[in-house]
Design a protein around this motif. Sequence first.
Motif, PDB file in Angstrom:
ATOM      1  N   UNK A 181      -4.161 -96.632 -12.728  1.00  0.00           N
ATOM      2  CA  UNK A 181      -2.930 -95.492 -13.348  1.00  0.00           C
ATOM      3  C   UNK A 181      -2.216 -94.650 -12.591  1.00  0.00           C
TER       4      UNK A 181
ATOM      5  N   UNK B 285      -1.177 -91.715 -13.216  1.00  0.00           N
ATOM      6  CA  UNK B 285      -2.489 -90.098 -12.961  1.00  0.00           C
ATOM      7  C   UNK B 285      -4.048 -90.927 -12.364  1.00  0.00           C
ATOM      8  N   UNK B 286      -4.701 -90.642 -11.583  1.00  0.00           N
ATOM      9  CA  UNK B 286      -6.019 -90.839 -11.215  1.00  0.00           C
ATOM     10  C   UNK B 286      -6.355 -89.510 -10.271  1.00  0.00           C
ATOM     11  N   UNK B 287      -7.628 -89.442 -10.735  1.00  0.00           N
ATOM     12  CA  UNK B 287      -8.309 -89.062 -10.251  1.00  0.00           C
ATOM     13  C   UNK B 287      -9.575 -89.011  -9.264  1.00  0.00           C
ATOM     14  N   UNK B 288      -9.851 -88.655  -8.057  1.00  0.00           N
ATOM     15  CA  UNK B 288     -10.871 -88.837  -7.274  1.00  0.00           C
ATOM     16  C   UNK B 288     -12.030 -88.177  -7.542  1.00  0.00           C
ATOM     17  N   UNK B 289     -13.518 -88.439  -7.472  1.00  0.00           N
ATOM     18  CA  UNK B 289     -15.003 -87.828  -7.004  1.00  0.00           C
ATOM     19  C   UNK B 289     -14.344 -86.966  -5.490  1.00  0.00           C
TER      20      UNK B 289
ATOM     21  N   UNK C 209     -16.418 -85.034  -4.208  1.00  0.00           N
ATOM     22  CA  UNK C 209     -17.738 -85.426  -3.207  1.00  0.00           C
ATOM     23  C   UNK C 209     -18.740 -86.065  -3.300  1.00  0.00           C
TER      24      UNK C 209
ATOM     25  N   UNK D 291      -8.360 -96.014  -4.501  1.00  0.00           N
ATOM     26  CA  UNK D 291      -7.745 -96.674  -6.444  1.00  0.00           C
ATOM     27  C   UNK D 291      -6.374 -98.265  -6.641  1.00  0.00           C
TER      28      UNK D 291
END
Lengths: 315, 281
Positions: free
Chosen positions: A80, A82-86, A88, A142
């Motif tokens: 996508x 916009x995306x996020x990552x973990x 931690x 990603x």
Amino acid sequence: MIKIENLVKTFGKINAVDGLNLTIEKGSVFGFVGPNGAGKTTTMKIMAGLMRASLGSIFIDDVDIVKNPSIIKEKIGYMPDFFGVYDNLKVSEYMDFYADAYYIPTNERKDLINNLLETVNLSQKIDSYVDSLSRGMKQRLCLARSLINDPDILILDEPASGLDPMARAEMKDILKQLKQLDKTIIISSHILPELHQMCSEIGIIDHGRLIDCGSINDIMIRGSKYRNIYVKYLNNGEKLLLILKEYKEVFEIKEGIGEINFSFNGDDLILSQILTQAVKKDVSVVSFGEKEGDLEDLFIKLTQDAQTEETEVKQ
Amino acid sequence: MKNPVFKREINTMFRSFRTFIAIGAYGLGMLGITALILFDVILDNSRFNGFDPKVTIELFCCMLALQTMVVFLAVPAFSASAISGERERQTFDLMLLTKMSTSDIIWGKLLSSLLFVFIMITAALPVYSVVFYYGGVSIPDLILVYFFDLTYAASIGSISIFFSSLFKRTVISTVLSYLTLVFYPIIITVLTLLIYAGDYNITDSSWLFKIIMSVNPIAACLSIIAYFSGTDIMMFLFGRGNAENGIKIWQMAIFFNIIISCFFAKLSASIIDPIGKNKYR
């Protein structure tokens, strides 16, 4: 082959995608071009199974994925805009989580993750926390994630957005590499020169409708009614100007320092006459030629034309 | 456990400082309160009347009430961000892309919340040993309390996850979870009082009364306390009446909590399914 037929997605009274028809050949790199709100992301989300279409069908190898969404998870990888990552998690753990979520057997995961990280040039970061990666690295991570299920089709929504020129160049190199793997790649981007370099075909979309589609050169020819000619010279520019004004095929003459650009709707014979006449009149011509079409200009022109047509229809 | 979300949640949970603070604070809180009760009640009793084992049951009931209260406070704090937190972090779509079903995602989240609660209340197990030292409460009793609290945690967790699935913002889902969990027992209590106003002689073990009481977590908690005190909830509250012949209210509450958990988990899974059959087209 991907075939989109009469795809419609409505949000209330707004048609985000309005009867989109499109065919994308297997193994091609297809560029999705359009202004903000044109319906690119919505189309891509429907293809990725993140949104339900209001109407229409999307066929992948003759199977309608709107009716058989389980196929999407097998065949499609999606990155996508916009995306996020973990934050931690370590890079290896992040990849392992998604491998697990695709139910890839544990004994196959290590090699798979190593290979994918190598593809996106992140092997050296395998034990780093995702939090510590730069924006470009997260983007590449990603991309590696979207390849974890070895999809036939890779959908990348603005893969180079927010990246600095160096990171963009890296991303471009990786995409070139992926092109060799015989995957069908669909990219949306605002950075049109990059699409020009990478894509075999593009589709221009606006207000949820396809305005034009085909190879970039074909679209250029269809989209530009006139040829753009440039002449670079050392002196006697005013003489060249007078010569050009004699021809009815020449218009929109723009003067620069040591350079004249003009639009031309004649054939090569007339062009050669112009050049011969200029040389005879002592214009020191350094170079004379046709400019390559500018995708960006063409995109603006096509979307403006579409808007004008729509306004006329409404009136 | 094969659920990838559960595995990841557990993996990251123990990397968070917040987890250790929560567990440590709970353990210390239990220890402090137990010590206070011990000094105040048990030592007083033993000085003047000799040691009465009933006092340990009172202590056990206090600990049970405290534990249930902590479950009530802690579970929404963790569960109400389960889905909305993923949305805020922009990782939610990436999870939906995988082969996991939406039920897998919801159950992974719910079970990891439950595991946290389990670990937290287990951390206070050494405090319970005080009760065993004085006698009066058995290990099966303790297991029962744990099971009761875990089913209660599951029901609270599933309601919180439901709000988290429904709303994009964690703040909204957290506030709504707490409001629902606070006002729901109050409304049920008021309704019960209205229906059974002044009727202290409920001796027919009416199913309607039991059902109404079992869906009320306060009543369920009082019922289990009454059970450990060797009495009936009506007797415990009002000193008269007998409403718990046969199946107890807390036993029905356990069943009810499991039903609630499954219902809200299923509902949440349906809400987050982007292409579900019932999705708006």
